[in-house]
Scaffold this motif. Structure first.
Motif, PDB file in Angstrom:
ATOM      1  N   GLU A  55       0.714  -1.157  -0.323  1.00  9.89           N
ATOM      2  CA  GLU A  55       0.113  -0.328  -0.035  1.00  9.89           C
ATOM      3  C   GLU A  55       0.927   1.093  -0.236  1.00  9.89           C
ATOM      4  OE1 GLU A  55      -2.452   0.747   3.590  1.00  9.89           O
ATOM      5  OE2 GLU A  55      -3.133   2.023   2.737  1.00  9.89           O
ATOM      6  N   PRO A  56       1.279   1.597  -1.105  1.00 15.81           N
ATOM      7  CA  PRO A  56       2.109   2.976  -1.331  1.00 15.81           C
ATOM      8  C   PRO A  56       1.352   3.880  -0.865  1.00 15.81           C
ATOM      9  CG  PRO A  56       1.798   2.442  -3.470  1.00 15.81           C
ATOM     10  CD  PRO A  56       0.714   1.096  -2.389  1.00 15.81           C
ATOM     11  N   ALA A  60       3.169   7.658   2.998  1.00 12.65           N
ATOM     12  CA  ALA A  60       2.517   9.035   3.181  1.00 12.65           C
ATOM     13  C   ALA A  60       2.026   9.165   5.199  1.00 12.65           C
ATOM     14  CB  ALA A  60       1.533   9.537   2.295  1.00 12.65           C
ATOM     15  N   SER A  61       1.108   7.780   5.448  1.00 15.20           N
ATOM     16  CA  SER A  61       0.867   8.021   6.752  1.00 15.20           C
ATOM     17  C   SER A  61       1.777   8.033   7.143  1.00 15.20           C
ATOM     18  CB  SER A  61      -0.282   6.723   6.785  1.00 15.20           C
ATOM     19  OG  SER A  61      -1.344   7.454   4.989  1.00 15.20           O
ATOM     20  N   ILE A 197       2.508  13.448  -1.278  1.00 17.13           N
ATOM     21  CA  ILE A 197       2.306  12.039  -1.260  1.00 17.13           C
ATOM     22  C   ILE A 197       0.900  12.168  -0.208  1.00 17.13           C
ATOM     23  CG2 ILE A 197       3.988  10.896  -2.017  1.00 17.13           C
ATOM     24  CD1 ILE A 197       5.151  10.792   0.697  1.00 17.13           C
ATOM     25  N   GLY A 198       0.185  11.363  -0.496  1.00 17.18           N
ATOM     26  CA  GLY A 198      -0.824  11.067   0.323  1.00 17.18           C
ATOM     27  C   GLY A 198      -2.322  11.530   0.165  1.00 17.18           C
ATOM     28  N   ASN A 245       1.430   8.891  -5.306  1.00 14.90           N
ATOM     29  CA  ASN A 245       2.039   7.679  -4.385  1.00 14.90           C
ATOM     30  C   ASN A 245       3.544   8.061  -5.090  1.00 14.90           C
ATOM     31  OD1 ASN A 245       0.523   7.102  -3.199  1.00 14.90           O
ATOM     32  ND2 ASN A 245      -0.537   5.543  -5.318  1.00 14.90           N
ATOM     33  N   ARG A 246       4.255   9.333  -5.443  1.00 13.39           N
ATOM     34  CA  ARG A 246       5.522   9.742  -5.946  1.00 13.39           C
ATOM     35  C   ARG A 246       6.556  10.915  -5.264  1.00 13.39           C
ATOM     36  NH1 ARG A 246      10.025   9.088  -8.900  1.00 13.39           N
ATOM     37  NH2 ARG A 246      10.865  10.895  -9.124  1.00 13.39           N
ATOM     38  N   PHE A 247       7.348  10.363  -4.328  1.00 16.19           N
ATOM     39  CA  PHE A 247       7.070  12.526  -3.438  1.00 16.19           C
ATOM     40  C   PHE A 247       8.339  12.982  -4.631  1.00 16.19           C
ATOM     41  CE2 PHE A 247       9.746  15.009  -0.946  1.00 16.19           C
ATOM     42  CZ  PHE A 247       9.608  14.363   0.395  1.00 16.19           C
TER      43      PHE A 247
END
Ligand code: HEM
Ligand SMILES: *[C@@H]1O[C@H](CO)[C@@H](O)[C@H](O)[C@H]1NC(C)=O
Ligand SMILES: *[C@@H]1O[C@H](CO)[C@@H](O)[C@H](O)[C@H]1NC(C)=O
Ligand SMILES: *[C@@H]1O[C@H](CO)[C@@H](O)[C@H](O)[C@H]1NC(C)=O
Ligand SMILES: *[C@@H]1O[C@H](CO)[C@@H](O)[C@H](O)[C@H]1NC(C)=O
Ligand SMILES: *[C@@H]1O[C@H](CO)[C@@H](O)[C@H](O)[C@H]1NC(C)=O
Length: 321
Positions: A55-56, A60-61, A197-198, A245-247
């Motif tokens: 879970e990408p 972030a979480s 992200i997130g 999902n990419r920083f």
């Protein structure tokens, strides 16, 4: 003479070794667990690899979990404590409840770390390492995490309400809330790039998409499709439409295009003091990456418990018996 010289040298060397093993009170060190738990970084990293692959968003979480731990009485694992009959913690404070996620991930990593090194590594340090790895696994920068934080034996729900910024905050409030934690406006703007992200719930950006004027109309219309004016509070939207999902530095490109998701995000590019920096970050991803990494190290240094303060919690959810 030769004897006293080498004796002097030996004493000096052992003093240095001691200084490296026991950094001065109040300071963290990258080598804190070098002898007591040499594999800790590897254990955290491989657990985060598995989690982020599945879970990408979890990368972030966990980053947010770390931010919310550090901003409330320092990076001391206090956010992880469950409420009990006699104790009200931080995780159910409004900024965190039904919003901060990843507690089970920290439990899983803690169990693996305990299996390798019993009662040695704090939950606070595990969160700091996991946040760094989550960012890196999603394509962001990496940095050396200073270690040696100890875990709080208490949590403070009202501090969580006072010290965590909300989505409606204006630039003045954001700058002063970060300044209260020793972070300057530039660091605040760099750290806000965590929103590359997130995801966010509709209730956090509804006011913005219906009422703000400094917003791209197409973006507002698009976001309204899954966030109606009156319902759908918990519907999710990614901060960064392009690469959720990419920083990267897309967060700042979005701000320049007036596509910030939260009111607080767009405050960083709304004719104020941070406009120039947002513009720079939007065009220079490596500048953002290095400023973000440096600011993360600084955020991780916010009033840690060290030495004999606090404890090494055995279960991140409760104070040791
Ligand atoms: C500048 C002030 C900040 C405000 C007002 C703010 C506010 C918020 C809000 C309202 C959400 C959505 C929560 C939800 O809907 O459940 C969110 C998510 C998030 N925030 Fe922030 N935040 C700020 C700074 C930061 C910082 C400094 C970081 C990390 C360095 C960060 C990382 C994140 C991440 C990664 C998410 C997504 C979490 C997920 O998908 O689970 N934020 N933030
Ligand atoms: C909890 O935090 C509030 C707000 O910062 C503060 O006024 C209060 O003294 C704290 N309580 C304890 C027990 O530390
Ligand atoms: C920013 O928000 C604070 C708190 O809500 C408010 O007191 C202040 O007047 C606002 N400042 C500006 C410049 O809008
Ligand atoms: C927009 O602002 C008005 C006036 O402040 C307020 O009554 C309304 O609830 C807001 N709408 C949304 C969706 O936030
Ligand atoms: C709308 O919100 C739901 C619930 O959070 C989410 O699963 C879905 O992906 C969202 N749809 C769009 C198109 O953004
Ligand atoms: C981007 O920032 C880096 C510093 O990280 C700097 O060395 C470089 O010159 C900048 N590039 C541009 C195109 O401004």
């Amino acid at each position: 003479m030769a004897f006293s010289n080498s004796f002097l040298l030996l004493s000096l060397l052992s003093l240095l070794a001691w200084a490296a093993a026991c950094p001065p009170q109040g300071q963290l060190s990258p080598t804190f667990y070098a002898t007591s738990c040499p594999d800790v970084q590897c254990i955290v990293r491989s657990a985060m690899e598995r989690v982020v692959r599945r879970e990408p968003r979890m990368g972030a979480s966990i980053l947010r979990l770390f931010f919310h731990d550090c901003f409330v009485n320092g990076c001391d694992g206090s956010i992880l404590l469950d409420d009990t009959a006699t104790f009200t913690g931080e995780k159910n404070a409004p900024p965190n409840q039904n919003s901060v996620r990843g507690y089970e991930v920290i439990d899983t990593i803690k169990a693996r770390v305990e299996a390798a090194c019993k009662a040695t590594v704090s939950c606070a340090d595990i969160v700091a390492l996991a946040a760094r790895d989550g960012v890196h696994l999603l394509g962001g920068p990496t940095w050396t995490v200073r270690l040696g934080r100890r875990d709080a034996t208490t949590a403070n729900q009202s501090a969580a309400i006072s010290y965590l910024p909300s989505a409606g905050a204006n630039l003045t409030t954001l700058i002063s809330m970060f300044a209260a934690k020793g972070l300057n406006a530039q660091e605040m703007t760099a750290l806000s790039g965590g929103h590359t992200i997130g995801q966010a719930h509709c209730k956090t950006f509804r006011d913005r998409i219906y009422n703000d004027t400094n917003i791209n109309p197409g973006f507002a219309a698009f976001r309204k499709r899954n966030c109606s004016a009156s319902c759908g509070d918990s519907n999710l939207a990614p901060f960064d439409i392009q690469t959720p999902n990419r920083f990267g530095n897309e967060y700042y490109q979005n701000l320049v295009a007036r596509r910030g998701l939260l009111h607080s995000d767009q405050e960083l590019f709304n004719g104020g003091s941070q406009d120039a920096l947002v513009w720079q970050y939007s065009t220079n991803a490596s500048l953002f990456a290095s400023d973000f990494a440096r600011a993360m190290v600084k955020m991780g240094n916010i009033s840690p418990l060290t030495g004999t303060s606090g404890e090494i919690r055995l279960n991140c959810r409760k104070v040791n018996a």
